[in-house]
Design a protein around this motif. Structure first.
Motif, PDB file in Angstrom:
ATOM      1  N   ASN A  91       1.338   5.937  -5.450  1.00  0.00           N
ATOM      2  CA  ASN A  91       0.027   5.300  -5.616  1.00  0.00           C
ATOM      3  C   ASN A  91       0.123   4.043  -6.479  1.00  0.00           C
ATOM      4  N   GLU A  92       0.963   4.089  -7.526  1.00  0.00           N
ATOM      5  CA  GLU A  92       1.149   2.906  -8.377  1.00  0.00           C
ATOM      6  C   GLU A  92       1.812   1.778  -7.592  1.00  0.00           C
ATOM      7  N   LEU A  93       2.803   2.128  -6.773  1.00  0.00           N
ATOM      8  CA  LEU A  93       3.497   1.120  -5.966  1.00  0.00           C
ATOM      9  C   LEU A  93       2.544   0.481  -4.954  1.00  0.00           C
ATOM     10  N   LYS A  94       1.703   1.297  -4.327  1.00  0.00           N
ATOM     11  CA  LYS A  94       0.735   0.771  -3.353  1.00  0.00           C
ATOM     12  C   LYS A  94      -0.259  -0.168  -4.036  1.00  0.00           C
ATOM     13  N   ALA A  95      -0.739   0.227  -5.229  1.00  0.00           N
ATOM     14  CA  ALA A  95      -1.696  -0.615  -5.957  1.00  0.00           C
ATOM     15  C   ALA A  95      -1.050  -1.949  -6.338  1.00  0.00           C
ATOM     16  N   TYR A  96       0.192  -1.901  -6.769  1.00  0.00           N
ATOM     17  CA  TYR A  96       0.920  -3.117  -7.157  1.00  0.00           C
ATOM     18  C   TYR A  96       1.135  -4.013  -5.938  1.00  0.00           C
ATOM     19  N   MET A  97       1.513  -3.405  -4.822  1.00  0.00           N
ATOM     20  CA  MET A  97       1.738  -4.176  -3.592  1.00  0.00           C
ATOM     21  C   MET A  97       0.441  -4.854  -3.158  1.00  0.00           C
ATOM     22  N   THR A  98      -0.684  -4.167  -3.320  1.00  0.00           N
ATOM     23  CA  THR A  98      -1.977  -4.754  -2.975  1.00  0.00           C
ATOM     24  C   THR A  98      -2.265  -5.976  -3.843  1.00  0.00           C
ATOM     25  N   GLU A  99      -1.817  -5.949  -5.099  1.00  0.00           N
ATOM     26  CA  GLU A  99      -2.030  -7.097  -5.990  1.00  0.00           C
ATOM     27  C   GLU A  99      -1.190  -8.297  -5.577  1.00  0.00           C
ATOM     28  N   VAL A 100       0.067  -8.058  -5.166  1.00  0.00           N
ATOM     29  CA  VAL A 100       0.953  -9.179  -4.847  1.00  0.00           C
ATOM     30  C   VAL A 100       0.877  -9.618  -3.382  1.00  0.00           C
ATOM     31  N   LEU A 101       0.469  -8.723  -2.497  1.00  0.00           N
ATOM     32  CA  LEU A 101       0.330  -9.041  -1.076  1.00  0.00           C
ATOM     33  C   LEU A 101      -0.862  -8.251  -0.533  1.00  0.00           C
ATOM     34  N   PRO A 102      -2.079  -8.750  -0.806  1.00  0.00           N
ATOM     35  CA  PRO A 102      -3.290  -7.981  -0.504  1.00  0.00           C
ATOM     36  C   PRO A 102      -3.446  -7.576   0.966  1.00  0.00           C
ATOM     37  N   ASN A 103      -2.909  -8.356   1.885  1.00  0.00           N
ATOM     38  CA  ASN A 103      -3.111  -8.068   3.301  1.00  0.00           C
ATOM     39  C   ASN A 103      -1.915  -7.373   3.952  1.00  0.00           C
ATOM     40  N   TYR A 104      -1.055  -6.695   3.148  1.00  0.00           N
ATOM     41  CA  TYR A 104       0.084  -6.015   3.762  1.00  0.00           C
ATOM     42  C   TYR A 104      -0.427  -4.908   4.695  1.00  0.00           C
TER      43      TYR A 104
END
Length: 137
Positions: A85-98
């Motif tokens: 969940n932390e990795l997904k939240a971080y990924m959303t911050e750096v690449l919101p449209n992944y």
């Protein structure tokens, strides 16, 4: 920046291509600086050829790394050992449209681990690489 940096299946970390021989590449680990031969039977991926799926298409790994670098002011990214969940939240911050259906937590772990290895080795000179990618599009 990412030219000559390789990921080899079955081996953790990243490798820098040092030389090539008749039937193998000579690579050096960016973690422990040990050299080894990588044969054609190994699945070898160049970081410059890797992209992340987004809702609008693919985004080159260098662009993702640049986004992480800007977020962290050149520092370390989240640990690849953090929870899903932390990795997904971080990924959303750096690449919101992944693309959440096609980018798995295991992929995110690799991206963040690779970023941290490159950052530790001062190999994150991304401006030129990102400009080249934009020119090609």
């Amino acid at each position: 920046m990412l030219k000559g940096i390789l990921a080899i299946a079955g081996h953790s970390g990243l490798f820098k291509m040092v030389s090539n021989s008749k039937n193998a590449l000579i690579v050096e680990s960016l973690i422990d600086k040990k050299r080894m031969a990588a044969y054609a039977s190994s699945k070898i991926s160049a970081l410059e050829d890797i992209a992340i799926f987004t809702d609008e298409g693919d985004v080159q790994l260098a662009v993702v790394f640049k986004s992480i670098k800007e977020k962290e002011n050149g520092g370390q990214a989240i640990s690849h050992k953090a929870s899903g969940n932390e990795l997904k939240a971080y990924m959303t911050e750096v690449l919101p449209n992944y693309d959440e259906d096609r980018v798995y937590v295991s992929d995110m772990k690799k991206v963040f681990q690779w970023y941290n290895i490159l950052q530790e080795n001062n190999l994150l000179n991304l401006e030129e690489t990102v400009e080249e990618i934009k020119e090609e599009e």
